[in-house]
Design an enzyme around this catalytic site. Structure first.
Site, PDB file in Angstrom:
ATOM      1  N   SER A 230       0.866  -1.186   0.000  1.00  0.00           N
ATOM      2  CA  SER A 230       0.000   0.000   0.000  1.00  0.00           C
ATOM      3  C   SER A 230       0.898   1.230   0.000  1.00  0.00           C
ATOM      4  CB  SER A 230      -0.960  -0.023   1.188  1.00  0.00           C
ATOM      5  OG  SER A 230      -0.280  -0.174   2.397  1.00  0.00           O
ATOM      6  N   GLY A 232       0.012   4.573   0.002  1.00  0.00           N
ATOM      7  CA  GLY A 232      -0.692   5.810   0.338  1.00  0.00           C
ATOM      8  C   GLY A 232      -1.572   6.272  -0.798  1.00  0.00           C
ATOM      9  N   GLY A 261      -5.440   1.270   5.542  1.00  0.00           N
ATOM     10  CA  GLY A 261      -4.732   0.017   5.282  1.00  0.00           C
ATOM     11  C   GLY A 261      -5.569  -1.190   5.689  1.00  0.00           C
ATOM     12  N   ASP A 262      -6.295  -1.073   6.798  1.00  0.00           N
ATOM     13  CA  ASP A 262      -7.141  -2.175   7.257  1.00  0.00           C
ATOM     14  C   ASP A 262      -8.294  -2.405   6.273  1.00  0.00           C
ATOM     15  OD1 ASP A 262      -5.473  -2.220   9.482  1.00  0.00           O
ATOM     16  OD2 ASP A 262      -6.759  -0.860  10.613  1.00  0.00           O
TER      17      ASP A 262
END
Lengths: 333, 333
Positions: A230, A232, A261-262
């Site tokens: 990931s 951003g 992110g989760d």
């Protein structure tokens, strides 16, 4: 059922203040509490997507009691005040411990919109508690469609814990995703999880490279069957046995990145159990992640924004050329 | 027995951090919790001085449960880990409410020694809960040697609450001390408490004057039978029916001033019930206050420092001349 593991759960507390003045007395205008820790956040998003999920990990003390009570209130028919009341149940399979679940405090300065985070240390887990967890985990993993191992390790849990949990899931024939950092990631990835989802910093720490494509492919060589980094606002970069892709949101989104992110992990996991092709999994993960940044409450996603963004995520396949270049580079070292 | 009232009790949490960085994630190295609120702090010091004390006020929710458990652990034979384990009991007569007791968080930056305070709002008290408190309070006040009313009012409690509690204590023939601020102080002082203990800011807010002697005497005219102003490092200034005094520590002390005012209240109250002459009461209050600033843990006092400072506090009688000057000044306005 999707099983998410949060060894270091937390009671997440948000304080809203007119302005946070260091070294002074600050009046908190509003206090909200919710169950926290990465795996619990992932389960909440899975539930909102209609997937049944089970959360496990450790919980203890008064803060642990509060966490469980809030978790129970979030399900269908639950009485949680916030918007997270879900379509599908999140089943609590947390293992009780003698220690006290940590608190995290997010102090939101309403003048600047900035957040100051205070994270308590986790409780120390005893060897007997770890053994009790393993027994419970084996039973749960055996009937899971997928397993996600998320977040930091509390004190007392051995640094190879995630490697152990990856091996047990693989022995049970269950796909397993790992989302952690540092040494637990380094050891865990060597146990060959089906998917790892590092962010740019975690990936750089693991591989020593800040070049995302090279680092992602390096992480695969370290044991990750598929690696989704990931990046951003730049979205996701995936290196998988079926190919490599970049997936980016249609525009830069501004907001609170907590939980983005989760949400990406929840998108990847749900896509995995639904057997979606990689480009669709990645589009879902990117849209969920951006819709989380856009949501007013930290760690929740804006359903309308998600529906709007999903068809507009740009997924582009990466040629295998850089892999060869990278290989060549290594040969010349 | 001395009764202390804390309508807005708190679970006081202290976080030690290497350095507090605003708008970043801060790892908390150490977490400590203790029962808080001014009247509870006063009772703790009274207990350490060998006085039996009873605490009342409101308590509720999980934080309220934690507060009561920690309070029980502080008494003789208690298992509190910190140094406050007392010689005499603090009896818990707190009144349960449906709301949740607030938390206060003191974030101590170990690099600078500075403290950033975050205070949650108190729970809302219902009219029925206030009525239940009044019934309990009347019974407790009737058998108290002295009553202390301390701190802020939680939401839902009427602004004249302290005036009502002062009147009830006076009707029971019990000496009553008031330590609050703003409108609750303004109304409370008009009900003629035996003693008020404002700090310099509270006194200035009440009287409009930053000249301590004038302001202290003005506060007496507003209804305080005796007024003892705490002036920080300068010590105490008392205006009483028996005369006026200044009491100052032998030297400036450096440390954490949290709880210094509460220790001064405990010194004044214990001196009152022991029928000490005013100069001795003031010396005790100043020595306790300075020994609290010197103690490593916030809100506790250093017993050795107290014993050392007590005989060295300078108490000087103030002439009645300034009272007349003040009177003359007012006539010329």
């Amino acid at each position: 059922m999707i099983l998410t593991v949060t060894l270091n759960t937390a009671l997440d507390i948000t304080y809203r203040t007119a302005a946070l003045t260091p070294h002074a007395t600050n009046r908190v205008a509003e206090v909200t509490e919710r169950p926290g820790g990465k795996g619990i956040n992932v389960a909440r998003v899975l539930a909102a997507l209609g997937h049944e999920s089970v959360v496990t990990g450790f919980v203890g003390g008064r803060t642990g009691d509060a966490l469980r009570e809030l978790l129970a209130a979030e399900g269908p028919g639950g009485k949680a005040a916030h918007a997270a009341v879900s379509d599908s149940p999140v089943t609590d399979a947390l293992v009780p411990i003698a220690g006290t679940t940590r608190r995290t405090i997010a102090v939101v300065d309403e003048t600047t919109g900035d957040t100051t985070q205070l994270n308590e240390p986790g409780p120390t887990v005893t060897p007997a508690e770890w053994a009790a967890f393993l027994t419970s985990y084996e039973g749960l993993a055996a009937r899971a469609d997928a397993v996600a191992l998320c977040g930091s390790l509390p004190p007392g849990v051995h640094v190879g814990a995630y490697a152990e949990l990856v091996r047990l899931a693989r022995a049970a024939g269950r796909p397993v995703l790992l989302d952690t950092s540092g040494e637990p990631l380094r050891r865990g990835i060597a146990a060959r999880p089906d998917l790892v989802k590092p962010n740019a910093d975690e990936l750089a720490q693991l591989t020593g490279s800040r070049e995302p494509l090279r680092a992602t492919r390096d992480a695969r060589r370290r044991g990750g069957r598929a690696v989704v980094a990931s990046l951003g606002a730049a979205g996701l970069l995936a290196a998988t046995p079926d190919g490599s892709w970049r997936a980016a949101p249609p525009m830069a989104v501004r907001g609170n990145p907590t939980g983005a992110g989760d949400s990406a992990v929840a998108g990847l996991l749900s896509g995995l159990v639904e057997r979606l092709p990689w480009p669709e999994r990645l589009a879902r993960a990117v849209a969920l992640s951006a819709a989380t940044v856009l949501a007013p409450a930290a760690g929740e996603f804006d359903r309308e924004a998600y529906a709007d963004l999903l068809p507009r995520v740009a997924v582009t396949e990466q040629s295998s050329q850089p892999e060869q270049e990278s290989h060549a580079t290594r040969q010349h070292r």
